[in-house]
Design a protein around this motif. Structure first.
Motif, PDB file in Angstrom:
ATOM      1  N   PRO A 279      44.536 -26.567 -13.855  1.00 42.63           N
ATOM      2  CA  PRO A 279      44.872 -27.335 -13.923  1.00 42.63           C
ATOM      3  C   PRO A 279      45.155 -28.355 -13.346  1.00 42.63           C
ATOM      4  O   PRO A 279      45.556 -28.220 -11.967  1.00 42.63           O
ATOM      5  N   ASN A 280      44.934 -29.558 -13.672  1.00 40.65           N
ATOM      6  CA  ASN A 280      45.710 -30.499 -13.239  1.00 40.65           C
ATOM      7  C   ASN A 280      46.568 -30.748 -11.754  1.00 40.65           C
ATOM      8  O   ASN A 280      47.059 -31.129 -10.779  1.00 40.65           O
ATOM      9  N   ASN A 281      47.739 -30.045 -11.950  1.00 39.34           N
ATOM     10  CA  ASN A 281      49.214 -29.147 -10.575  1.00 39.34           C
ATOM     11  C   ASN A 281      48.375 -28.625 -10.300  1.00 39.34           C
ATOM     12  O   ASN A 281      48.637 -27.460  -9.151  1.00 39.34           O
ATOM     13  N   GLY A 282      46.904 -27.504 -10.718  1.00 42.28           N
ATOM     14  CA  GLY A 282      46.977 -26.706  -9.235  1.00 42.28           C
ATOM     15  C   GLY A 282      46.863 -24.956 -10.657  1.00 42.28           C
ATOM     16  O   GLY A 282      47.957 -25.620 -11.124  1.00 42.28           O
ATOM     17  N   TRP A 283      46.658 -24.037 -10.189  1.00 46.28           N
ATOM     18  CA  TRP A 283      47.033 -23.096 -10.223  1.00 46.28           C
ATOM     19  C   TRP A 283      48.457 -22.392 -10.451  1.00 46.28           C
ATOM     20  O   TRP A 283      48.024 -22.094  -9.157  1.00 46.28           O
ATOM     21  N   PRO A 284      49.422 -22.483 -10.647  1.00 45.38           N
ATOM     22  CA  PRO A 284      50.889 -21.861 -10.834  1.00 45.38           C
ATOM     23  C   PRO A 284      50.775 -20.160 -10.261  1.00 45.38           C
ATOM     24  O   PRO A 284      49.677 -19.586 -10.702  1.00 45.38           O
ATOM     25  N   VAL A 285      51.116 -19.884  -9.131  1.00 42.17           N
ATOM     26  CA  VAL A 285      51.215 -18.712  -8.268  1.00 42.17           C
ATOM     27  C   VAL A 285      52.239 -17.714  -9.033  1.00 42.17           C
ATOM     28  O   VAL A 285      52.671 -18.026 -10.134  1.00 42.17           O
ATOM     29  N   GLY A 286      51.057 -16.693  -9.374  1.00 41.42           N
ATOM     30  CA  GLY A 286      51.721 -15.783  -9.969  1.00 41.42           C
ATOM     31  C   GLY A 286      50.197 -14.507 -10.100  1.00 41.42           C
ATOM     32  O   GLY A 286      49.379 -14.288  -9.755  1.00 41.42           O
ATOM     33  N   SER A 287      50.486 -13.698 -11.280  1.00 41.77           N
ATOM     34  CA  SER A 287      49.796 -13.123 -11.556  1.00 41.77           C
ATOM     35  C   SER A 287      49.121 -13.599 -13.289  1.00 41.77           C
ATOM     36  O   SER A 287      49.977 -14.152 -14.452  1.00 41.77           O
ATOM     37  N   TYR A 288      47.617 -13.112 -13.592  1.00 41.17           N
ATOM     38  CA  TYR A 288      47.075 -13.129 -14.901  1.00 41.17           C
ATOM     39  C   TYR A 288      46.374 -11.511 -15.034  1.00 41.17           C
ATOM     40  O   TYR A 288      46.473 -11.021 -13.976  1.00 41.17           O
ATOM     41  N   GLU A 289      45.676 -12.529 -16.169  1.00 38.50           N
ATOM     42  CA  GLU A 289      45.225 -10.778 -16.656  1.00 38.50           C
ATOM     43  C   GLU A 289      44.276 -11.755 -17.553  1.00 38.50           C
ATOM     44  O   GLU A 289      43.864 -12.580 -18.037  1.00 38.50           O
ATOM     45  N   ILE A 290      42.752 -11.299 -17.384  1.00 38.93           N
ATOM     46  CA  ILE A 290      41.508 -11.808 -19.163  1.00 38.93           C
ATOM     47  C   ILE A 290      42.275 -10.372 -19.890  1.00 38.93           C
ATOM     48  O   ILE A 290      41.663  -9.394 -18.792  1.00 38.93           O
ATOM     49  N   GLU A 291      41.459 -10.479 -20.591  1.00 39.88           N
ATOM     50  CA  GLU A 291      41.934  -9.483 -21.978  1.00 39.88           C
ATOM     51  C   GLU A 291      40.373  -9.428 -23.306  1.00 39.88           C
ATOM     52  O   GLU A 291      40.678 -10.289 -23.408  1.00 39.88           O
ATOM     53  N   PHE A 292      40.048  -8.248 -23.271  1.00 43.76           N
ATOM     54  CA  PHE A 292      38.109  -8.579 -23.935  1.00 43.76           C
ATOM     55  C   PHE A 292      38.760  -7.129 -25.003  1.00 43.76           C
ATOM     56  O   PHE A 292      39.237  -6.585 -24.304  1.00 43.76           O
ATOM     57  N   SER A 293      38.468  -8.162 -26.091  1.00 46.16           N
ATOM     58  CA  SER A 293      38.433  -6.840 -27.671  1.00 46.16           C
ATOM     59  C   SER A 293      37.591  -7.263 -28.620  1.00 46.16           C
ATOM     60  O   SER A 293      36.930  -8.233 -27.621  1.00 46.16           O
ATOM     61  N   VAL A 294      37.812  -6.129 -29.247  1.00 45.03           N
ATOM     62  CA  VAL A 294      36.175  -5.749 -29.685  1.00 45.03           C
ATOM     63  C   VAL A 294      37.171  -6.337 -31.998  1.00 45.03           C
ATOM     64  O   VAL A 294      37.340  -5.345 -31.238  1.00 45.03           O
ATOM     65  N   ASP A 295      36.487  -6.985 -32.149  1.00 47.43           N
ATOM     66  CA  ASP A 295      36.410  -6.344 -33.310  1.00 47.43           C
ATOM     67  C   ASP A 295      38.350  -6.855 -33.772  1.00 47.43           C
ATOM     68  O   ASP A 295      38.812  -5.945 -34.408  1.00 47.43           O
ATOM     69  N   GLY A 296      38.604  -7.093 -32.594  1.00 46.81           N
ATOM     70  CA  GLY A 296      39.823  -7.556 -32.960  1.00 46.81           C
ATOM     71  C   GLY A 296      40.974  -6.543 -31.648  1.00 46.81           C
ATOM     72  O   GLY A 296      42.329  -5.976 -31.725  1.00 46.81           O
ATOM     73  N   LYS A 297      40.267  -5.425 -31.232  1.00 48.03           N
ATOM     74  CA  LYS A 297      40.990  -4.671 -30.759  1.00 48.03           C
ATOM     75  C   LYS A 297      41.080  -4.990 -29.177  1.00 48.03           C
ATOM     76  O   LYS A 297      39.792  -4.664 -29.029  1.00 48.03           O
ATOM     77  N   VAL A 298      41.722  -4.976 -28.234  1.00 46.87           N
ATOM     78  CA  VAL A 298      41.657  -4.720 -26.968  1.00 46.87           C
ATOM     79  C   VAL A 298      41.196  -3.423 -26.540  1.00 46.87           C
ATOM     80  O   VAL A 298      41.424  -2.154 -26.838  1.00 46.87           O
ATOM     81  N   MET A 299      39.791  -3.504 -25.857  1.00 47.60           N
ATOM     82  CA  MET A 299      39.748  -3.117 -25.103  1.00 47.60           C
ATOM     83  C   MET A 299      39.283  -2.461 -23.584  1.00 47.60           C
ATOM     84  O   MET A 299      39.303  -1.401 -23.140  1.00 47.60           O
ATOM     85  N   GLU A 300      40.208  -3.787 -22.693  1.00 47.13           N
ATOM     86  CA  GLU A 300      39.883  -3.757 -21.719  1.00 47.13           C
ATOM     87  C   GLU A 300      40.746  -4.784 -21.069  1.00 47.13           C
ATOM     88  O   GLU A 300      41.250  -5.564 -21.420  1.00 47.13           O
ATOM     89  N   LYS A 301      41.746  -4.999 -20.340  1.00 45.99           N
ATOM     90  CA  LYS A 301      42.540  -5.983 -19.556  1.00 45.99           C
ATOM     91  C   LYS A 301      42.218  -5.536 -17.829  1.00 45.99           C
ATOM     92  O   LYS A 301      42.103  -4.847 -17.687  1.00 45.99           O
ATOM     93  N   THR A 302      42.318  -7.136 -17.241  1.00 40.60           N
ATOM     94  CA  THR A 302      41.768  -6.872 -15.849  1.00 40.60           C
ATOM     95  C   THR A 302      42.174  -7.980 -15.063  1.00 40.60           C
ATOM     96  O   THR A 302      42.370  -8.688 -15.627  1.00 40.60           O
ATOM     97  N   ASP A 303      43.339  -7.456 -14.204  1.00 42.72           N
ATOM     98  CA  ASP A 303      44.229  -8.775 -13.516  1.00 42.72           C
ATOM     99  C   ASP A 303      43.378  -9.399 -12.314  1.00 42.72           C
ATOM    100  O   ASP A 303      43.093  -9.200 -11.817  1.00 42.72           O
ATOM    101  N   PHE A 304      43.901 -10.222 -12.022  1.00 43.98           N
ATOM    102  CA  PHE A 304      44.131 -10.967 -10.715  1.00 43.98           C
ATOM    103  C   PHE A 304      45.152 -11.834 -10.677  1.00 43.98           C
ATOM    104  O   PHE A 304      46.312 -11.937 -11.112  1.00 43.98           O
ATOM    105  N   THR A 305      45.513 -12.280  -8.988  1.00 39.87           N
ATOM    106  CA  THR A 305      46.157 -12.674  -8.881  1.00 39.87           C
ATOM    107  C   THR A 305      45.696 -14.536  -7.888  1.00 39.87           C
ATOM    108  O   THR A 305      44.826 -14.930  -8.098  1.00 39.87           O
ATOM    109  N   ILE A 306      47.166 -15.228  -7.811  1.00 41.62           N
ATOM    110  CA  ILE A 306      47.184 -16.772  -8.083  1.00 41.62           C
ATOM    111  C   ILE A 306      48.217 -16.989  -6.160  1.00 41.62           C
ATOM    112  O   ILE A 306      48.884 -16.519  -6.714  1.00 41.62           O
ATOM    113  N   LYS A 307      47.605 -16.760  -5.334  1.00 38.67           N
ATOM    114  CA  LYS A 307      48.703 -16.905  -4.605  1.00 38.67           C
ATOM    115  C   LYS A 307      48.229 -18.094  -2.931  1.00 38.67           C
ATOM    116  O   LYS A 307      47.003 -18.514  -2.989  1.00 38.67           O
TER     117      LYS A 307
END
Length: 122
Positions: A94-122
């Motif tokens: 983002p223009n002002n940088g990534w806000p510090v905190g926790s994030y998640e990437i969610e993978f879905s197949v045909d509308g069903k969440v199959m995997e969640k993977t997280d990372f942090t900005i610190k």
């Protein structure tokens, strides 16, 4: 926080890698607020068949008030063809940088969440 590595596997996905450089390994679990772009990639397993719809969603889980909890920043829909064996997505800082905190990437197949993977900005 779940550590992500090239050996991570879930139904439909394996070798999930989050990094600051496209195609880079090993995976990273945290990033600086000034990271220009964050990339994610994953190989598809046989559970994701040709014709499936895969969605990759980027979620700000907890950014200390910069966004509401579990805010979906963006997502990408991918139609899986017979020759596709991996998926990828990226988010630009983002223009002002990534806000510090926790994030998640969610993978879905045909509308069903199959995997969640997280990372942090610190």
């Amino acid at each position: 926080m779940v550590a992500i590595s090239s050996g991570v596997w879930a139904a439909g996905f394996e070798n999930i890698v989050i990094s600051a450089k496209e195609g880079s390994e090993p995976a990273q679990a945290s990033f600086a607020p000034n990271t220009p772009k964050i990339f994610v990639s994953a190989h598809l397993t046989k559970e994701v068949s040709s014709g499936s719809e895969v969605n990759i969603a980027w979620i700000a889980v907890d950014t200390g008030g910069a966004a509401r909890p579990n805010y979906k920043i963006d997502s990408v829909d991918l139609h899986i063809g017979s020759l596709i064996n991996n998926v990828k997505s990226a988010m630009t800082k983002p223009n002002n940088g990534w806000p510090v905190g926790s994030y998640e990437i969610e993978f879905s197949v045909d509308g069903k969440v199959m995997e969640k993977t997280d990372f942090t900005i610190k």
